[in-house]
Scaffold this active site. Structure first.
Site, PDB file in Angstrom:
ATOM      1  N   LYS A   9       0.840  -1.196   0.000  1.00  0.00           N
ATOM      2  CA  LYS A   9       0.000   0.000   0.000  1.00  0.00           C
ATOM      3  C   LYS A   9       0.885   1.261   0.000  1.00  0.00           C
ATOM      4  O   LYS A   9       2.105   1.162   0.217  1.00  0.00           O
ATOM      5  CB  LYS A   9      -0.939  -0.057   1.204  1.00  0.00           C
ATOM      6  CG  LYS A   9      -1.970  -1.215   1.112  1.00  0.00           C
ATOM      7  CD  LYS A   9      -2.800  -1.323   2.390  1.00  0.00           C
ATOM      8  CE  LYS A   9      -3.888  -2.378   2.266  1.00  0.00           C
ATOM      9  NZ  LYS A   9      -4.658  -2.514   3.541  1.00  0.00           N
ATOM     10  N   TYR A  49     -11.989  -2.768  -3.764  1.00  0.00           N
ATOM     11  CA  TYR A  49     -12.565  -2.974  -2.435  1.00  0.00           C
ATOM     12  C   TYR A  49     -14.097  -2.997  -2.473  1.00  0.00           C
ATOM     13  O   TYR A  49     -14.734  -2.710  -1.456  1.00  0.00           O
ATOM     14  CB  TYR A  49     -12.065  -1.896  -1.473  1.00  0.00           C
ATOM     15  CG  TYR A  49     -10.664  -2.160  -0.928  1.00  0.00           C
ATOM     16  CD1 TYR A  49     -10.384  -3.328  -0.205  1.00  0.00           C
ATOM     17  CD2 TYR A  49      -9.638  -1.251  -1.119  1.00  0.00           C
ATOM     18  CE1 TYR A  49      -9.114  -3.571   0.310  1.00  0.00           C
ATOM     19  CE2 TYR A  49      -8.357  -1.493  -0.606  1.00  0.00           C
ATOM     20  CZ  TYR A  49      -8.109  -2.660   0.109  1.00  0.00           C
ATOM     21  OH  TYR A  49      -6.850  -2.906   0.620  1.00  0.00           O
ATOM     22  N   PHE A  57     -15.607   2.509   7.126  1.00  0.00           N
ATOM     23  CA  PHE A  57     -14.229   2.924   6.830  1.00  0.00           C
ATOM     24  C   PHE A  57     -13.929   2.950   5.336  1.00  0.00           C
ATOM     25  O   PHE A  57     -12.807   3.245   4.930  1.00  0.00           O
ATOM     26  CB  PHE A  57     -13.221   2.015   7.555  1.00  0.00           C
ATOM     27  CG  PHE A  57     -13.349   0.538   7.220  1.00  0.00           C
ATOM     28  CD1 PHE A  57     -12.744   0.006   6.091  1.00  0.00           C
ATOM     29  CD2 PHE A  57     -14.087  -0.312   8.039  1.00  0.00           C
ATOM     30  CE1 PHE A  57     -12.859  -1.346   5.773  1.00  0.00           C
ATOM     31  CE2 PHE A  57     -14.211  -1.682   7.735  1.00  0.00           C
ATOM     32  CZ  PHE A  57     -13.596  -2.192   6.594  1.00  0.00           C
ATOM     33  N   ARG A  85      -1.320 -14.757   3.681  1.00  0.00           N
ATOM     34  CA  ARG A  85      -2.052 -14.027   4.727  1.00  0.00           C
ATOM     35  C   ARG A  85      -1.357 -14.182   6.079  1.00  0.00           C
ATOM     36  O   ARG A  85      -1.373 -13.262   6.900  1.00  0.00           O
ATOM     37  CB  ARG A  85      -3.500 -14.539   4.822  1.00  0.00           C
ATOM     38  CG  ARG A  85      -4.337 -14.297   3.568  1.00  0.00           C
ATOM     39  CD  ARG A  85      -5.040 -12.978   3.559  1.00  0.00           C
ATOM     40  NE  ARG A  85      -6.010 -12.827   4.610  1.00  0.00           N
ATOM     41  CZ  ARG A  85      -6.814 -11.762   4.707  1.00  0.00           C
ATOM     42  NH1 ARG A  85      -6.756 -10.787   3.806  1.00  0.00           N
ATOM     43  NH2 ARG A  85      -7.666 -11.658   5.695  1.00  0.00           N
ATOM     44  N   THR A  91      -5.360  -8.236  10.290  1.00  0.00           N
ATOM     45  CA  THR A  91      -5.746  -6.947   9.693  1.00  0.00           C
ATOM     46  C   THR A  91      -5.347  -5.769  10.586  1.00  0.00           C
ATOM     47  O   THR A  91      -4.804  -4.775  10.109  1.00  0.00           O
ATOM     48  CB  THR A  91      -7.267  -6.929   9.442  1.00  0.00           C
ATOM     49  OG1 THR A  91      -7.601  -8.033   8.602  1.00  0.00           O
ATOM     50  CG2 THR A  91      -7.698  -5.631   8.795  1.00  0.00           C
ATOM     51  N   ARG A 102       2.723  -6.965   9.119  1.00  0.00           N
ATOM     52  CA  ARG A 102       2.001  -5.922   9.866  1.00  0.00           C
ATOM     53  C   ARG A 102       2.458  -5.877  11.319  1.00  0.00           C
ATOM     54  O   ARG A 102       2.523  -4.803  11.928  1.00  0.00           O
ATOM     55  CB  ARG A 102       0.494  -6.168   9.762  1.00  0.00           C
ATOM     56  CG  ARG A 102      -0.068  -5.840   8.368  1.00  0.00           C
ATOM     57  CD  ARG A 102      -1.466  -6.394   8.225  1.00  0.00           C
ATOM     58  NE  ARG A 102      -2.139  -6.002   6.985  1.00  0.00           N
ATOM     59  CZ  ARG A 102      -3.247  -6.583   6.531  1.00  0.00           C
ATOM     60  NH1 ARG A 102      -3.797  -7.584   7.206  1.00  0.00           N
ATOM     61  NH2 ARG A 102      -3.795  -6.179   5.404  1.00  0.00           N
ATOM     62  N   ASN A 112      -1.891  -0.192   7.353  1.00  0.00           N
ATOM     63  CA  ASN A 112      -1.347  -1.524   7.651  1.00  0.00           C
ATOM     64  C   ASN A 112      -0.503  -2.104   6.527  1.00  0.00           C
ATOM     65  O   ASN A 112      -0.336  -3.312   6.413  1.00  0.00           O
ATOM     66  CB  ASN A 112      -2.459  -2.475   8.121  1.00  0.00           C
ATOM     67  CG  ASN A 112      -3.521  -2.704   7.068  1.00  0.00           C
ATOM     68  OD1 ASN A 112      -3.459  -2.139   5.973  1.00  0.00           O
ATOM     69  ND2 ASN A 112      -4.488  -3.543   7.377  1.00  0.00           N
ATOM     70  N   HIS A 115      -1.698  -5.493   1.362  1.00  0.00           N
ATOM     71  CA  HIS A 115      -2.931  -6.243   1.083  1.00  0.00           C
ATOM     72  C   HIS A 115      -2.573  -7.624   0.560  1.00  0.00           C
ATOM     73  O   HIS A 115      -1.609  -7.776  -0.198  1.00  0.00           O
ATOM     74  CB  HIS A 115      -3.757  -5.514   0.010  1.00  0.00           C
ATOM     75  CG  HIS A 115      -4.825  -6.381  -0.606  1.00  0.00           C
ATOM     76  ND1 HIS A 115      -6.072  -6.528  -0.034  1.00  0.00           N
ATOM     77  CD2 HIS A 115      -4.817  -7.188  -1.699  1.00  0.00           C
ATOM     78  CE1 HIS A 115      -6.792  -7.381  -0.777  1.00  0.00           C
ATOM     79  NE2 HIS A 115      -6.054  -7.791  -1.793  1.00  0.00           N
ATOM     80  N   GLU A 126      -8.829 -10.515  -8.304  1.00  0.00           N
ATOM     81  CA  GLU A 126      -7.919  -9.385  -8.113  1.00  0.00           C
ATOM     82  C   GLU A 126      -6.788  -9.415  -9.143  1.00  0.00           C
ATOM     83  O   GLU A 126      -6.388  -8.368  -9.656  1.00  0.00           O
ATOM     84  CB  GLU A 126      -7.383  -9.388  -6.668  1.00  0.00           C
ATOM     85  CG  GLU A 126      -8.475  -9.054  -5.671  1.00  0.00           C
ATOM     86  CD  GLU A 126      -8.117  -9.261  -4.200  1.00  0.00           C
ATOM     87  OE1 GLU A 126      -8.995  -9.048  -3.348  1.00  0.00           O
ATOM     88  OE2 GLU A 126      -6.960  -9.635  -3.905  1.00  0.00           O
TER      89      GLU A 126
END
Ligand code: UDP
Ligand code: MG
Length: 148
Positions: A9, A49, A57, A85, A91, A102, A112, A115, A126
Protein backbone atom coordinates in the site's frame (compact mmCIF):
# COMPACT_ATOMS: atom_id res chain seq x y z
CA UNK A 1 -0.03 -23.77 -9.09
CA UNK A 2 -1.90 -21.42 -6.74
CA UNK A 3 -1.46 -17.68 -7.13
CA UNK A 4 -2.31 -14.71 -4.91
CA UNK A 5 -2.50 -10.97 -5.36
CA UNK A 6 -0.30 -8.95 -2.99
CA UNK A 7 -0.23 -5.15 -2.92
CA UNK A 8 2.19 -2.95 -0.97
CA UNK A 9 0.00 0.00 0.00
CA UNK A 10 1.10 3.67 -0.35
CA UNK A 11 2.48 3.79 3.20
CA UNK A 12 4.65 0.74 2.54
CA UNK A 13 6.06 2.36 -0.61
CA UNK A 14 6.64 5.74 1.11
CA UNK A 15 8.32 4.06 4.08
CA UNK A 16 10.79 2.15 1.91
CA UNK A 17 9.45 -1.30 2.79
CA UNK A 18 9.21 -2.62 -0.78
CA UNK A 19 12.49 -4.54 -0.74
CA UNK A 20 11.90 -5.95 2.74
CA UNK A 21 8.42 -7.20 1.83
CA UNK A 22 9.43 -8.71 -1.51
CA UNK A 23 12.37 -10.38 0.27
CA UNK A 24 10.08 -12.12 2.75
CA UNK A 25 7.97 -13.71 -0.01
CA UNK A 26 11.06 -14.57 -2.06
CA UNK A 27 12.95 -16.14 0.83
CA UNK A 28 9.93 -18.22 1.81
CA UNK A 29 10.17 -19.86 -1.62
CA UNK A 30 7.25 -18.26 -3.45
CA UNK A 31 7.71 -17.22 -7.07
CA UNK A 32 7.19 -13.64 -8.29
CA UNK A 33 4.95 -13.83 -11.36
CA UNK A 34 3.89 -10.18 -11.76
CA UNK A 35 5.15 -6.82 -10.47
CA UNK A 36 4.37 -3.16 -11.10
CA UNK A 37 4.49 0.23 -9.38
CA UNK A 38 1.19 1.90 -10.15
CA UNK A 39 -1.04 4.77 -8.99
CA UNK A 40 -4.73 3.90 -9.15
CA UNK A 41 -7.68 6.28 -9.34
CA UNK A 42 -10.74 6.37 -7.12
CA UNK A 43 -12.98 4.21 -9.30
CA UNK A 44 -10.30 1.52 -9.59
CA UNK A 45 -9.73 1.48 -5.81
CA UNK A 46 -13.51 1.29 -5.26
CA UNK A 47 -13.66 -1.69 -7.59
CA UNK A 48 -10.83 -3.46 -5.79
CA UNK A 49 -12.56 -2.97 -2.44
CA UNK A 50 -16.15 -3.31 -3.78
CA UNK A 51 -17.01 -5.97 -1.17
CA UNK A 52 -16.37 -3.41 1.58
CA UNK A 53 -18.40 -0.56 0.06
CA UNK A 54 -20.99 -0.64 2.88
CA UNK A 55 -18.39 -0.37 5.64
CA UNK A 56 -17.99 2.91 7.57
CA UNK A 57 -14.23 2.92 6.83
CA UNK A 58 -14.71 2.51 3.05
CA UNK A 59 -14.12 6.15 2.04
CA UNK A 60 -11.05 6.46 4.23
CA UNK A 61 -9.74 3.19 2.83
CA UNK A 62 -10.18 4.40 -0.76
CA UNK A 63 -8.47 7.73 0.09
CA UNK A 64 -5.58 5.76 1.61
CA UNK A 65 -5.13 3.51 -1.43
CA UNK A 66 -5.15 6.42 -3.90
CA UNK A 67 -2.83 8.58 -1.76
CA UNK A 68 0.32 7.39 -3.58
CA UNK A 69 1.74 4.64 -5.75
CA UNK A 70 1.33 1.01 -4.74
CA UNK A 71 3.31 -2.09 -5.70
CA UNK A 72 1.02 -4.72 -7.24
CA UNK A 73 2.30 -8.28 -7.37
CA UNK A 74 1.36 -11.82 -8.28
CA UNK A 75 3.00 -14.49 -6.10
CA UNK A 76 2.79 -18.20 -6.83
CA UNK A 77 3.30 -21.36 -4.79
CA UNK A 78 1.64 -24.15 -2.83
CA UNK A 79 -1.03 -22.65 -0.47
CA UNK A 80 0.25 -19.15 -1.25
CA UNK A 81 -3.14 -17.51 -0.48
CA UNK A 82 -3.34 -18.84 3.10
CA UNK A 83 0.39 -18.72 3.79
CA UNK A 84 0.60 -15.23 2.27
CA UNK A 85 -2.05 -14.03 4.73
CA UNK A 86 -0.01 -15.55 7.58
CA UNK A 87 3.14 -13.76 6.40
CA UNK A 88 1.12 -10.50 6.30
CA UNK A 89 -0.51 -10.93 9.74
CA UNK A 90 -3.86 -9.90 11.22
CA UNK A 91 -5.75 -6.95 9.69
CA UNK A 92 -5.29 -4.82 12.82
CA UNK A 93 -1.55 -4.41 13.48
CA UNK A 94 -2.31 -4.21 17.20
CA UNK A 95 -3.21 -7.90 16.92
CA UNK A 96 -0.67 -8.99 14.30
CA UNK A 97 1.98 -11.32 15.69
CA UNK A 98 5.60 -10.16 15.76
CA UNK A 99 7.36 -11.71 12.78
CA UNK A 100 4.48 -10.89 10.45
CA UNK A 101 4.74 -7.89 8.11
CA UNK A 102 2.00 -5.92 9.87
CA UNK A 103 3.24 -7.08 13.28
CA UNK A 104 6.73 -5.81 12.52
CA UNK A 105 6.01 -2.65 10.53
CA UNK A 106 2.56 -1.21 11.33
CA UNK A 107 0.61 0.42 14.17
CA UNK A 108 -2.82 1.49 12.86
CA UNK A 109 -5.40 -0.56 10.94
CA UNK A 110 -5.79 2.22 8.36
CA UNK A 111 -2.01 2.21 7.69
CA UNK A 112 -1.35 -1.52 7.65
CA UNK A 113 1.17 -1.50 4.78
CA UNK A 114 0.01 -4.44 2.67
CA UNK A 115 -2.93 -6.24 1.08
CA UNK A 116 -3.24 -9.96 0.35
CA UNK A 117 -6.12 -11.86 -1.25
CA UNK A 118 -8.32 -13.69 1.28
CA UNK A 119 -9.26 -16.71 -0.90
CA UNK A 120 -8.31 -18.42 -4.14
CA UNK A 121 -11.46 -16.97 -5.72
CA UNK A 122 -10.70 -13.37 -4.73
CA UNK A 123 -7.09 -13.89 -5.82
CA UNK A 124 -8.33 -14.83 -9.30
CA UNK A 125 -10.60 -11.75 -9.44
CA UNK A 126 -7.92 -9.39 -8.11
CA UNK A 127 -5.24 -10.70 -10.48
CA UNK A 128 -7.64 -10.22 -13.42
CA UNK A 129 -8.40 -6.66 -12.26
CA UNK A 130 -4.80 -5.58 -11.61
CA UNK A 131 -3.06 -7.54 -14.36
CA UNK A 132 -5.30 -7.44 -17.46
CA UNK A 133 -2.13 -7.90 -19.53
CA UNK A 134 -0.85 -11.47 -19.72
CA UNK A 135 1.76 -11.88 -16.94
CA UNK A 136 5.20 -13.19 -17.85
CA UNK A 137 5.40 -16.96 -17.65
CA UNK A 138 8.67 -18.22 -16.18
CA UNK A 139 9.78 -21.14 -14.01
CA UNK A 140 12.36 -21.01 -11.24
CA UNK A 141 15.28 -23.37 -11.60
CA UNK A 142 15.22 -23.69 -7.78
CA UNK A 143 11.91 -25.56 -7.86
CA UNK A 144 13.28 -29.02 -6.89
CA UNK A 145 15.21 -27.41 -4.00
CA UNK A 146 12.00 -25.97 -2.55
CA UNK A 147 9.43 -28.69 -3.36
CA UNK A 148 9.85 -32.43 -2.67
N1 UDP B 1 -9.72 -1.34 7.39
C1 UDP B 1 -9.86 -0.18 8.12
N2 UDP B 1 -10.66 -0.23 9.25
C2 UDP B 1 -11.27 -1.37 9.66
C3 UDP B 1 -11.12 -2.54 8.89
C4 UDP B 1 -10.33 -2.49 7.75
O1 UDP B 1 -9.30 0.86 7.79
O2 UDP B 1 -11.97 -1.35 10.69
C5 UDP B 1 -8.87 -1.30 6.18
C6 UDP B 1 -7.52 -1.97 6.41
O3 UDP B 1 -6.53 -1.21 5.70
C7 UDP B 1 -7.71 -3.34 5.76
C8 UDP B 1 -8.63 -2.98 4.60
O4 UDP B 1 -9.51 -2.01 5.13
O5 UDP B 1 -6.47 -3.90 5.35
C9 UDP B 1 -9.44 -4.14 4.04
O6 UDP B 1 -10.15 -4.75 5.09
P1 UDP B 1 -10.21 -6.33 5.22
O7 UDP B 1 -11.21 -6.67 6.28
O8 UDP B 1 -10.40 -6.95 3.88
O9 UDP B 1 -8.75 -6.70 5.83
P2 UDP B 1 -7.50 -7.42 5.13
O10 UDP B 1 -8.02 -8.47 4.19
O11 UDP B 1 -6.70 -6.34 4.43
O12 UDP B 1 -6.72 -8.00 6.28
MG1 MG C 1 -9.43 -8.28 2.67
Amino acid sequence: MEQTFIMIKPDGVQRGLVGEIIGRFEKKGFYLKGLKLISVDRSFAEKHYADLSAKPFFNGLVEYIISGPVVAMIWEGKNVVTTGRKIIGATNPAESAPGTIRGDFAIDIGRNVIHGSDSVESARKEIDLWFPECPVNWHSSLHPWIYE
